[in-house]
Design a protein around this motif. Structure first.
Motif, PDB file in Angstrom:
ATOM      1  N   ASP A   1       1.299  -1.352   0.114  1.00 21.95           N
ATOM      2  CA  ASP A   1      -0.135  -0.047   0.453  1.00 21.95           C
ATOM      3  C   ASP A   1       0.708   1.071  -0.149  1.00 21.95           C
ATOM      4  N   LYS A   2       0.748   2.174  -0.720  1.00 22.87           N
ATOM      5  CA  LYS A   2       0.970   3.946  -0.625  1.00 22.87           C
ATOM      6  C   LYS A   2       0.186   5.002  -0.379  1.00 22.87           C
ATOM      7  N   VAL A   3       1.169   5.537   0.343  1.00 24.48           N
ATOM      8  CA  VAL A   3      -0.161   7.135   1.028  1.00 24.48           C
ATOM      9  C   VAL A   3       0.779   8.663   0.273  1.00 24.48           C
ATOM     10  N   GLU A   4       0.220   8.877  -0.550  1.00 25.71           N
ATOM     11  CA  GLU A   4       0.839  10.591  -0.936  1.00 25.71           C
ATOM     12  C   GLU A   4      -0.471  11.133  -0.303  1.00 25.71           C
ATOM     13  N   ILE A   5       0.075  12.174  -0.133  1.00 24.93           N
ATOM     14  CA  ILE A   5      -0.112  13.719   0.716  1.00 24.93           C
ATOM     15  C   ILE A   5       0.341  14.592  -0.290  1.00 24.93           C
ATOM     16  N   LEU A   6      -0.458  15.718  -0.314  1.00 27.80           N
ATOM     17  CA  LEU A   6      -0.407  16.586  -1.277  1.00 27.80           C
ATOM     18  C   LEU A   6      -0.791  17.537  -0.879  1.00 27.80           C
TER      19      LEU A   6
ATOM     20  N   ALA B   1      -5.260  18.227 -13.418  1.00 28.52           N
ATOM     21  CA  ALA B   1      -5.535  17.330 -14.281  1.00 28.52           C
ATOM     22  C   ALA B   1      -7.314  16.283 -13.690  1.00 28.52           C
ATOM     23  N   GLY B   2      -8.577  16.709 -15.054  1.00 30.73           N
ATOM     24  CA  GLY B   2      -9.425  16.145 -14.330  1.00 30.73           C
ATOM     25  C   GLY B   2      -9.201  13.834 -13.531  1.00 30.73           C
ATOM     26  N   ILE B   3     -10.394  14.045 -12.903  1.00 25.61           N
ATOM     27  CA  ILE B   3      -9.710  12.399 -12.593  1.00 25.61           C
ATOM     28  C   ILE B   3     -10.267  11.730 -14.446  1.00 25.61           C
ATOM     29  N   GLU B   4     -10.463  11.709 -14.966  1.00 25.02           N
ATOM     30  CA  GLU B   4     -10.897  11.448 -15.914  1.00 25.02           C
ATOM     31  C   GLU B   4      -9.529  10.752 -16.558  1.00 25.02           C
ATOM     32  N   SER B   5      -8.721  11.917 -17.303  1.00 29.45           N
ATOM     33  CA  SER B   5      -7.158  11.322 -17.199  1.00 29.45           C
ATOM     34  C   SER B   5      -6.581  11.011 -16.387  1.00 29.45           C
ATOM     35  N   CYS B   6      -6.341  11.086 -14.964  1.00 28.12           N
ATOM     36  CA  CYS B   6      -6.016  10.105 -14.180  1.00 28.12           C
ATOM     37  C   CYS B   6      -6.313   8.332 -14.627  1.00 28.12           C
ATOM     38  N   VAL B   7      -7.561   8.341 -14.466  1.00 26.02           N
ATOM     39  CA  VAL B   7      -7.926   7.230 -14.421  1.00 26.02           C
ATOM     40  C   VAL B   7      -7.263   6.151 -15.813  1.00 26.02           C
ATOM     41  N   GLU B   8      -7.391   7.016 -16.754  1.00 25.01           N
ATOM     42  CA  GLU B   8      -7.380   7.156 -17.882  1.00 25.01           C
ATOM     43  C   GLU B   8      -5.419   6.615 -18.395  1.00 25.01           C
ATOM     44  N   THR B   9      -4.831   7.432 -17.727  1.00 23.01           N
ATOM     45  CA  THR B   9      -3.377   7.209 -17.917  1.00 23.01           C
ATOM     46  C   THR B   9      -3.139   5.801 -16.709  1.00 23.01           C
ATOM     47  N   ILE B  10      -3.563   6.238 -15.543  1.00 30.81           N
ATOM     48  CA  ILE B  10      -3.326   4.872 -14.821  1.00 30.81           C
ATOM     49  C   ILE B  10      -4.010   3.752 -15.306  1.00 30.81           C
ATOM     50  N   ALA B  11      -5.058   3.504 -16.045  1.00 33.72           N
ATOM     51  CA  ALA B  11      -5.779   2.246 -16.883  1.00 33.72           C
ATOM     52  C   ALA B  11      -4.307   1.782 -17.818  1.00 33.72           C
ATOM     53  N   LYS B  12      -3.745   2.809 -18.583  1.00 31.83           N
ATOM     54  CA  LYS B  12      -2.778   2.602 -19.193  1.00 31.83           C
ATOM     55  C   LYS B  12      -1.774   2.219 -19.319  1.00 31.83           C
ATOM     56  N   THR B  13      -1.229   2.122 -18.428  1.00 29.01           N
ATOM     57  CA  THR B  13       0.005   2.390 -17.342  1.00 29.01           C
ATOM     58  C   THR B  13      -0.057   0.589 -16.598  1.00 29.01           C
ATOM     59  N   LEU B  14      -1.034   0.722 -15.992  1.00 29.99           N
ATOM     60  CA  LEU B  14      -0.385  -0.769 -15.164  1.00 29.99           C
ATOM     61  C   LEU B  14      -1.886  -1.699 -16.093  1.00 29.99           C
TER      62      LEU B  14
ATOM     63  N   ASN C   1       4.440  -2.931  -4.302  1.00 30.77           N
ATOM     64  CA  ASN C   1       5.172  -1.912  -3.989  1.00 30.77           C
ATOM     65  C   ASN C   1       5.463  -0.562  -4.400  1.00 30.77           C
ATOM     66  N   ILE C   2       4.955  -1.507  -6.196  1.00 31.04           N
ATOM     67  CA  ILE C   2       5.846  -0.722  -7.061  1.00 31.04           C
ATOM     68  C   ILE C   2       5.212  -0.098  -7.821  1.00 31.04           C
ATOM     69  N   LEU C   3       3.437  -1.023  -7.936  1.00 30.19           N
ATOM     70  CA  LEU C   3       2.798  -0.551  -8.406  1.00 30.19           C
ATOM     71  C   LEU C   3       2.114   0.517  -7.557  1.00 30.19           C
ATOM     72  N   ALA C   4       1.730   0.204  -6.261  1.00 23.97           N
ATOM     73  CA  ALA C   4       0.890   0.810  -5.469  1.00 23.97           C
ATOM     74  C   ALA C   4       1.874   2.319  -5.732  1.00 23.97           C
ATOM     75  N   THR C   5       3.151   2.538  -6.075  1.00 20.80           N
ATOM     76  CA  THR C   5       3.641   3.381  -5.194  1.00 20.80           C
ATOM     77  C   THR C   5       3.389   4.342  -7.194  1.00 20.80           C
ATOM     78  N   LEU C   6       3.842   3.151  -7.821  1.00 19.32           N
ATOM     79  CA  LEU C   6       3.722   3.593  -9.690  1.00 19.32           C
ATOM     80  C   LEU C   6       1.994   4.621  -9.868  1.00 19.32           C
ATOM     81  N   THR C   7       1.054   3.641  -9.036  1.00 16.91           N
ATOM     82  CA  THR C   7      -0.403   4.467  -9.288  1.00 16.91           C
ATOM     83  C   THR C   7      -0.475   6.045  -7.893  1.00 16.91           C
ATOM     84  N   SER C   8       0.056   5.922  -6.678  1.00 13.89           N
ATOM     85  CA  SER C   8      -0.025   7.296  -6.168  1.00 13.89           C
ATOM     86  C   SER C   8       0.611   7.935  -7.175  1.00 13.89           C
ATOM     87  N   LYS C   9       2.036   7.680  -7.058  1.00 16.10           N
ATOM     88  CA  LYS C   9       2.890   8.451  -7.782  1.00 16.10           C
ATOM     89  C   LYS C   9       1.691   9.774  -9.249  1.00 16.10           C
ATOM     90  N   ILE C  10       1.753   8.536  -9.817  1.00 15.23           N
ATOM     91  CA  ILE C  10       0.551   9.523 -11.224  1.00 15.23           C
ATOM     92  C   ILE C  10      -0.359   9.990 -10.797  1.00 15.23           C
TER      93      ILE C  10
END
Length: 391
Positions: A22-27, A66-79, A48-57
């Motif tokens: 699991d990974k937590v990111e606070i911004l 960025a909007g949530i649509e762009s975020c999810v699209e990027t993750i969907a194409k990355t993971l 760990n790698i996948l959670a870190t990648l997801t939280s960082k993206i």
């Protein structure tokens, strides 16, 4: 309404795993605070790698607006989708609270956020959207003072499954009820995170069957802490420093014997040394009318920093807060900074302390300045807004 947010999180690694999946990111953006909790599929290095990648993206894109649509699209194409389980490799929750009180919550396959308001569990309606084949739950609402939010990975609700509890584990309902009881005892996000994490660890009998993470966000009032340490370079600035220090809003702390003498002289108040203390290794405190805390300088600041660094390094649990509640200057100062501060103002004198000039070890100023720099770094790492003024 301008709101401030107190955020803390705590993770347990799956038993025998070196890394948490699991990974937590606070911004912090100019107008909001963002908390992201990502849960990578499986455990160990891959998770760990996948959670870190997801939280960082998510963090990077949301920070850039960025909007949530762009975020999810990027993750969907990355993971990629797991070939066996046919699901995404990482789930996530995103909580964004704007300074004007608006809030935005997005959840993808993580357990629902626990939302406590006015000592009740509140459930908000959500909009379900499908983005890149993923069902996303989206919430929008206004926050109020003392609202509490708990994001979690699924290791939390399955705690104790097959061990202390039945095959269902702790369940969301039981966990939410326990959270509600805990919020009645503490207003601190860090204490609540520690209590919830400890409960999970106990249910797992100290052998977590999955990575287990809680992230707590509480809506609090703005809290200012002011610290004066070290005499000014010129004695002519004593009154100016004390005038500016005393006219700041918030709690007032004086750290150092010479600094306390300056405060007492300018304020025309008496210094009263406190004899009762729980830890002989920490120099005694004092009291001056009009100030919230008066401590010794270098030794106390050093011990305070050790507590702050343990907190920053996720080395805190329920016992840590017992230490924080101890009756000594270092614990009291650390508690102020960790639990009762959103903004920290430092008033730092740059004179060599006369009390140390005759000693062979004439490094008081450099030691104090080093401690101040470490304190600034630690406070900023905890998300506090820090300002420093040198005299």
């Amino acid at each position: 309404m301008s709101v401030s947010i107190d955020v803390a999180w705590k993770s347990l690694n799956k038993h025998h795993e070196e890394l948490c999946g699991d990974k937590v990111e606070i911004l912090k953006t100019e107008d909001s605070d963002i908390v992201i909790l990502a849960d990578g599929m499986g455990s160990g290095v891959k998770a760990n790698i996948l959670a870190t990648l997801t939280s960082k993206i998510l963090g990077t894109m949301l920070f850039e607006g960025a909007g949530i649509e762009s975020c999810v699209e990027t993750i969907a194409k990355t993971l990629p989708i797991c070939r066996v389980r046919k699901v995404a490799y990482a789930t996530f929750s995103i909580l964004q609270i704007f300074h004007n009180g608006e809030a935005y919550l997005v959840e993808f396959d993580n357990p629902d956020c626990v939302f406590v308001r006015d000592q009740k569990i509140v459930k908000y309606p959500y909009e379900e959207r499908v983005i890149e084949g993923k069902k996303i739950h989206e919430y929008r609402f206004q926050v109020r003072q003392n609202d509490c939010f708990v994001l979690m990975s699924d290791g939390v609700i399955y705690a104790g499954a097959g061990e202390i509890l039945n095959l269902q584990g702790w369940t969301w309902e039981s966990m939410a009820e326990y959270t509600l009881q805990c919020t009645k005892k503490t207003l601190s996000a860090s204490r609540l995170a520690a209590l919830l994490s400890q409960a999970c660890d106990d249910l797992y009998v100290q052998k977590p069957g999955d990575d287990t993470t809680v992230a707590v966000a509480r809506v609090i009032e703005r809290r200012v802490v002011n610290i004066f340490t070290g005499p000014p370079k010129s004695k002519d600035e004593d009154e100016k420093l004390m005038h500016e220090f005393m006219h700041m809003e918030g709690k007032k702390v004086v750290s150092g014997g010479t600094s306390a003498n300056i405060a007492a002289r300018v304020l025309h108040k008496e210094i009263v040394t406190k004899i009762d203390r729980s830890d002989p290794s920490v120099p005694p405190m004092a009291s001056i009318a009009g100030l919230d805390l008066v401590t010794e300088g270098v030794l106390t600041l050093g011990k305070t920093l050790k507590l702050l660094k343990r907190y920053i390094n996720d080395e805190f649990d329920v016992e840590f807060f017992d230490e924080l509640d101890a009756n000594n200057g270092a614990s009291k100062l650390a508690k102020l900074i960790i639990e009762e501060c959103t903004e920290l103002n430092l008033f730092v004198g740059t004179a060599v302390n006369e009390a140390h000039q005759d000693q062979e070890l004439g490094f008081d100023l450099s030691v104090r300045m080093n401690l101040v720099e470490q304190l600034i770094h630690a406070a900023e790492k905890m998300g506090k807004r820090v300002t420093v003024k040198y005299y």
